[in-house]
Scaffold this motif. Structure first.
Motif, PDB file in Angstrom:
ATOM      1  N   ILE A   1       0.824  -1.221  -0.007  1.00 29.21           N
ATOM      2  CA  ILE A   1      -0.010  -0.090  -0.038  1.00 29.21           C
ATOM      3  C   ILE A   1       0.994   1.215  -0.067  1.00 29.21           C
ATOM      4  O   ILE A   1       2.021   1.427   0.916  1.00 29.21           O
ATOM      5  CB  ILE A   1      -1.079  -0.154   1.286  1.00 29.21           C
ATOM      6  N   ASN A   2       0.812   2.186  -1.076  1.00 30.68           N
ATOM      7  CA  ASN A   2       1.751   3.334  -1.282  1.00 30.68           C
ATOM      8  C   ASN A   2       0.745   4.506  -0.994  1.00 30.68           C
ATOM      9  O   ASN A   2       0.034   4.929  -1.626  1.00 30.68           O
ATOM     10  CB  ASN A   2       2.050   3.176  -2.767  1.00 30.68           C
ATOM     11  N   GLU A   3       1.297   5.223  -0.021  1.00 36.76           N
ATOM     12  CA  GLU A   3       0.487   6.442   0.139  1.00 36.76           C
ATOM     13  C   GLU A   3       1.425   7.762   0.102  1.00 36.76           C
ATOM     14  O   GLU A   3       1.243   8.668   0.828  1.00 36.76           O
ATOM     15  CB  GLU A   3       0.114   6.415   1.871  1.00 36.76           C
ATOM     16  N   GLU A   4       2.477   7.538  -0.586  1.00 37.08           N
ATOM     17  CA  GLU A   4       3.449   8.549  -1.023  1.00 37.08           C
ATOM     18  C   GLU A   4       2.781   9.549  -1.664  1.00 37.08           C
ATOM     19  O   GLU A   4       1.630   9.510  -2.244  1.00 37.08           O
ATOM     20  CB  GLU A   4       4.521   8.057  -1.934  1.00 37.08           C
ATOM     21  N   THR A   5       3.098  11.065  -1.351  1.00 32.83           N
ATOM     22  CA  THR A   5       2.510  12.250  -1.959  1.00 32.83           C
ATOM     23  C   THR A   5       3.474  12.592  -3.144  1.00 32.83           C
ATOM     24  O   THR A   5       2.927  13.775  -3.685  1.00 32.83           O
ATOM     25  CB  THR A   5       2.389  13.335  -0.786  1.00 32.83           C
ATOM     26  N   SER A   6       4.120  12.013  -3.586  1.00 34.58           N
ATOM     27  CA  SER A   6       4.634  12.453  -4.853  1.00 34.58           C
ATOM     28  C   SER A   6       4.987  11.152  -5.699  1.00 34.58           C
ATOM     29  O   SER A   6       5.275   9.909  -4.979  1.00 34.58           O
ATOM     30  CB  SER A   6       5.996  13.406  -4.606  1.00 34.58           C
TER      31      SER A   6
END
Ligand code: DHB
Ligand code: MG
Length: 625
Positions: A336-341
């Motif tokens: 699960i990837n919650e990176e903002t860039s």
């Protein structure tokens, strides 16, 4: 060898077509008369525009109803040809395609036709031009490349040659081996097209249903092997008349074309090693799905985590440098990837919570990446943070991403290194990802099946119809022989189907469901039930019908009904499947058990599953529409 594509093969105006064809990597174009007549520029300006794109005009076409006419038609046909020669000289191309006549006045006669082609060759030679004769599969007197060759042979003029088109040969079920006896230097041009095997009128089939080599059912590879055996060294050119492509995405159809040609020529080199040797790595052998990564954020991510927890996944690690977590059960890894860039962030912004990346395990990731690049895929890389491993990745179709992993360069240690995780939780007994189901618009199905079958050693099944209460969904399986990687492609025509509404909700996301394998579905479901997991409810009518269809022990039937398990059975074995609730966007997990070597996907159950999912999505008491 030069690659080329006919301008009729893709959509758009001439300028859009040229840009897409050049960007896809082709060396040249066959210019269709209509395409340049419709443009406002002069033939000379158009020729320059084409060359400015770095493209060559490999062929001018078509010229119809030329040969074996009585006077006064004959003289008129020669006059028409001279006018076309004028245009060709302005455009800057030296070869014209003349397709076999369908003219009602055409007399036929091999020697009459040959005499006409001798004279036309003579006139063309005066201007430094050449003429190529193609047998249309529905030509009035000439409908077979062997007869067209006899005309050319008897015409006996250096400026008159033969044009071969795989559709006209294979569509008429003519043996392509007969090409091997034609001298290669008398073959002036080769056109390639595939087509799905459908019984219909040849002309209609040819003008509406052709597709890229590898997308259909014709043996274009064998045709091309025979061509190469003659010593032919001219361009290989796609000539695809297809209604979908005419209305499709210009750029991506051109890319598909290039991909299909590169894969075809590699197949030919491997099948005829005495003639040519392969220049790109062979199709990669997929060994399985290494991970499925979701782009997500905030509450949506928490919801996804709750679903994974209910399915007995455990969070086994958090990424060294990123807002990324790893969830595992058996050999199933969900990221699960919650990176903002970065890629996941832009996918989340565009599509909401959705699968943004697939990890496919192969024997040699470097070779697989090389092949993908040769087929026209863009490599993908993001800056590496401290301690991160360089894992090769390529851009797939529709904004998707695919990582290719093998056991070299410590890639197998990515989980322990980047996530500090060596756990293999058994959870509720799910062991691996059985298959991925991708949803796309029907128009994109050919692109996806070509993507998989040209990069990987995978075969495609025939397309099957799946009935949704609100429309039809077309479904096709693409899989390895050993079943290590299985993908189902589901093509939706309308937004009202479950698949279609998923596409609309997610703005074109692709993976709609992931099927998780267990060895014992009832044990798995018993464990999940203790954790409060609820499966998609299947109506009792379904089980009454199962009793009629199959001879099942009543205890088993009761157990299936209790757990909402669907069943299928065929010559290959038997199959149990059950569904987790769909997420808000329409994504879902499926739990499956294959018994006795069952190879299918529970296709007969799909209409009941879809109806149940639609019932569950709809608030109670609200009518369907
Ligand atoms: O459908 C046709 O008329 C047509 C015209 C030119 C070709 O090269 C061809 O293969 C078909
Ligand atoms: Mg043709």
């Amino acid at each position: 060898m030069k690659t080329s594509i006919a301008t009729v093969s893709i959509s758009g105006n001439l300028r859009e077509k040229l840009a897409a064809i050049a960007a896809a990597g082709f060396d040249g174009i066959e210019i269709f008369e209509q395409d340049f007549i419709a443009d406002e520029a002069s033939p000379r300006e158009i020729g320059n525009m084409i060359r400015d794109h770095g493209l060559e005009i490999t062929l001018f076409q078509p010229f119809r109803d030329f040969e074996a006419l009585p006077e006064p038609y004959r003289a008129k046909a020669f006059d028409r040809a001279e006018r076309k020669f004028d245009v060709m000289q302005e455009l800057g191309t030296d070869l014209i395609l003349i397709c076999s006549s369908v003219h009602p006045k055409s007399l036929g006669g091999i020697d009459r036709s040959a005499a006409d082609f001798h004279e036309l060759g003579e006139r063309a030679a005066k201007r430094g031009l050449r003429v190529g004769y193609e047998a249309l599969a529905w030509g009035r007197h000439i409908d077979d490349h062997r007869d067209a060759w006899e005309v050319v042979r008897r015409a006996d003029h250096p400026n008159t040659g033969l044009i071969l088109d795989s559709f006209h040969t294979l569509g008429r079920k003519l043996d392509p081996e007969s090409i091997r006896s034609i001298p290669g230097d008398k073959i002036f041009f080769v056109q390639l097209a595939d087509a799905p095997l459908i019984e219909m009128d040849l002309l209609y089939w040819s003008r509406h249903f052709r597709n890229m080599p590898g997308e259909g059912d014709l043996d274009v590879t064998r045709f091309m092997q025979a061509v190469m055996a003659t010593g032919y060294s001219g361009p290989i050119s796609l000539e695809i008349f297809n209604d979908q492509f005419r209305g499709g995405n210009t750029k991506s159809i051109a890319q598909d074309g290039y991909r299909s040609l590169v894969a075809l020529m590699d197949d030919v080199a491997r099948a005829e090693p005495e003639i040519d040797s392969p220049t790109i790595p062979a199709r990669a052998q997929p060994l399985g799905v290494s991970f499925v990564e979701f782009a997500s954020r905030g509450d949506e991510a928490r919801d996804l985590e709750s679903l994974l927890s209910a399915l007995a996944f455990e969070k086994v690690g958090t990424h060294l440098n990123k807002a990324v977590t790893l969830w595992q059960q058996g050999d199933i890894r969900i990221v699960i990837n919650e990176e903002t860039s970065g890629h996941a962030a832009s996918m989340w912004s565009a599509r909401g919570t959705s699968v943004c990346d697939l990890g496919i395990k192969v024997a040699d990731a470097t070779a697989a990446t090389e092949r993908a690049k040769a087929l026209g895929a863009d490599p993908f890389a993001q800056p590496l943070g401290p301690g991160e491993l360089p894992i090769p990745a390529i851009k797939g179709l529709s904004g998707s991403l695919m990582h290719l992993l093998d056991d070299t360069a410590d890639m197998d240690q990515v989980w322990s290194r980047e996530f500090a995780s060596d756990a293999t939780p058994t959870g509720a007994g799910m062991t691996h990802i059985d298959h991925l189901a991708q949803t796309m618009s029907y128009d994109e199905m050919l692109s996806w099946s070509l993507f998989y079958t040209s990069l990987f050693d995978m075969q495609k099944s025939p397309i099957a119809d799946v009935i949704d209460p609100d429309g039809l969904v077309r479904s096709q399986v693409v899989e390895t022989k050993d079943g290590a990687l299985k993908v189902t492609l589901n093509g939706a025509d309308t937004h009202r189907t479950l698949a279609g509404s998923f596409l609309a909700e997610t703005f074109g996301a692709s993976v709609q469901h992931v099927a998780l394998a267990t060895q014992d579905i009832f044990a798995t479901l018993a464990t999940l039930k203790e954790r409060g997991f609820e499966t998609l409810e299947i109506p009792s009518n379904y089980y009454a019908d199962l009793t009629a269809r199959f001879d099942l022990p009543s205890g088993l039937l009761a157990q299936m009904q209790q757990h909402n398990v669907l069943y299928d059975q065929d010559d290959s074995g038997s199959f149990f499947q059950c569904y987790a609730p769909t997420t808000a966007a329409g994504f879902f997990f499926e739990i499956i058990q294959r018994a006795d070597g069952y190879r299918g996907f529970g296709g007969p159950n799909a209409p009941f599953r879809i109806a149940a999912q639609k019932r569950m999505q709809r608030p109670k008491g609200v009518p369907a529409r």
